[in-house]
Design a protein around this motif. Structure first.
Motif, short mmCIF file in Angstrom:
data_model
loop_
_atom_site.label_atom_id
_atom_site.label_comp_id
_atom_site.label_asym_id
_atom_site.label_seq_id
_atom_site.Cartn_x
_atom_site.Cartn_y
_atom_site.Cartn_z
N LEU A 18 0.81 -1.49 -0.05
CA LEU A 18 -0.19 0.21 -0.63
C LEU A 18 0.81 1.32 -0.15
N ALA A 19 2.15 1.16 0.80
CA ALA A 19 2.62 2.79 0.89
C ALA A 19 3.62 2.68 -0.10
N GLU A 20 4.47 1.99 -1.29
CA GLU A 20 4.52 1.63 -2.42
C GLU A 20 3.82 1.93 -3.49
N HIS A 21 2.27 1.85 -3.39
CA HIS A 21 1.33 2.12 -4.37
C HIS A 21 0.44 3.50 -4.70
N GLY A 22 1.90 4.29 -2.88
CA GLY A 22 0.40 5.91 -3.19
C GLY A 22 -0.87 5.75 -2.30
N TYR A 23 -0.59 4.63 -1.07
CA TYR A 23 -2.03 4.44 -0.22
C TYR A 23 -2.05 4.94 1.39
N LEU A 24 -0.73 5.10 1.11
CA LEU A 24 -0.01 5.42 2.98
C LEU A 24 1.22 6.30 2.19
N GLY A 25 2.01 7.02 3.31
CA GLY A 25 3.76 7.56 3.18
C GLY A 25 4.37 6.92 2.43
N ARG A 26 5.21 7.17 2.62
CA ARG A 26 6.37 6.17 1.63
C ARG A 26 7.29 7.12 3.48
N LEU A 27 7.55 7.99 2.98
CA LEU A 27 8.40 9.02 3.85
C LEU A 27 8.10 9.19 5.25
N SER A 28 6.48 9.05 5.62
CA SER A 28 6.17 9.25 6.55
C SER A 28 4.51 8.02 6.79
N SER A 29 4.12 7.65 7.47
CA SER A 29 3.25 6.76 8.07
C SER A 29 1.91 7.07 7.22
N GLY A 30 0.65 7.51 8.04
CA GLY A 30 -0.25 7.85 6.78
C GLY A 30 -1.33 6.70 6.73
N GLY A 31 -1.77 6.76 7.97
CA GLY A 31 -2.62 5.13 7.99
C GLY A 31 -2.33 3.94 9.04
N ASN A 32 -3.43 2.84 8.55
CA ASN A 32 -2.71 1.94 9.95
C ASN A 32 -3.72 0.61 9.06
N ILE A 33 -3.84 -0.55 9.00
CA ILE A 33 -3.78 -1.75 8.40
C ILE A 33 -4.10 -3.22 9.69
N SER A 34 -4.55 -3.81 9.69
CA SER A 34 -5.54 -4.71 10.87
C SER A 34 -5.25 -5.96 10.70
N VAL A 35 -5.47 -7.53 11.23
CA VAL A 35 -6.04 -8.42 11.00
C VAL A 35 -6.52 -9.18 12.14
N ARG A 36 -8.31 -9.76 12.02
CA ARG A 36 -8.09 -10.26 13.57
C ARG A 36 -7.65 -11.38 13.27
N VAL A 37 -7.02 -11.90 14.43
CA VAL A 37 -6.25 -13.30 14.46
C VAL A 37 -6.99 -13.83 14.77
#
Ligand SMILES: [Zn+2]
Length: 218
Positions: A18-37
């Motif tokens: 997602l960072a590589e493709h512009g959905y999240l920041g590359r040089l900043s964080s800007g977003g978050n991802i999670s998965v239910r265990v």
């Protein structure tokens, strides 16, 4: 203690894509991802304030639904409460992606829900990408605003003056929904810019896809 390496790897690889493709920041964080265990009331989630290309496997946090740490030493994303709110309210959802992707974020500042425009989107995401009202990042009010919208059973939302939220039964499907959302948001922005009348799907098609979704995502 359970080894969470597989699920942490899944989160890390998705965050980097997602960072590589512009959905999240590359040089900043800007977003978050999670998965239910699976089988637990725990989630694996990206940490707070770290760039995605600097993350290593053990930087991914595992926390319970009260945000107590289960594995990992970094603080979890400040939006962990929003992710947990989704898991509490939507048993069909096992992965949550929050991004600042540009075209969905464009709609977030003109408060434009995305109506039913394409067959694929209506089936995969739902009849409308609704707008979640603004609240401070990481606030309990934002959690309430998000959970207040989840009853429409859709898989994507736009957060006012902020970004996007994409959900899925697993992380690959949440990723696909995030990409579909950006595609339709880009097309909708371009169409709005023409000033021409936007052609919606016919009502019969919207009803047909709503029935399909009931069978598919029950
Ligand atoms: Zn954000």
């Amino acid at each position: 203690m359970q080894n969470y390496d597989d699920i942490k790897r899944e989160v890390l690889d998705s965050a980097r894509w997602l960072a590589e493709h512009g959905y999240l920041g590359r040089l900043s964080s800007g977003g978050n991802i999670s998965v239910r265990v699976p089988g637990e009331k725990n989630i694996a989630i990206t940490p707070s304030g770290r760039t995605y290309f600097s993350l290593e496997l053990n930087d991914i946090c595992v926390i319970d639904f009260d945000r107590n740490p289960i594995a990992g030493s970094l603080a979890p994303s400040i939006e962990a409460g929003m992710h947990i709110g989704v898991y509490r309210h939507r048993s069909d959802v096992n992965a949550v992606i929050h991004t600042h992707q540009p075209f969905a974020s464009t709609l977030s500042i003109i408060n434009k829900p995305i109506p039913a425009l394409f067959d694929e989107i209506s089936v995969e995401i739902g009849h409308e990408v609704d707008i979640v009202p603004y609240a401070f990042s990481g606030s309990a009010e934002l959690v309430d605003n998000v959970t207040g919208k989840l009853g429409n059973a859709c898989h994507c939302y736009v957060i006012q003056n902020h970004g996007a939220l994409s959900l899925g039964a697993d992380l690959p499907r949440a990723m696909r929904n995030s990409e579909l959302l950006e595609t339709v948001a880009r097309i909708y922005c371009q169409a709005l810019a023409t000033g021409e009348k936007i052609q919606m799907l016919p009502k019969s098609a919207i009803e047909h896809f709503a029935e399909m979704r009931k069978l598919r995502f029950k």
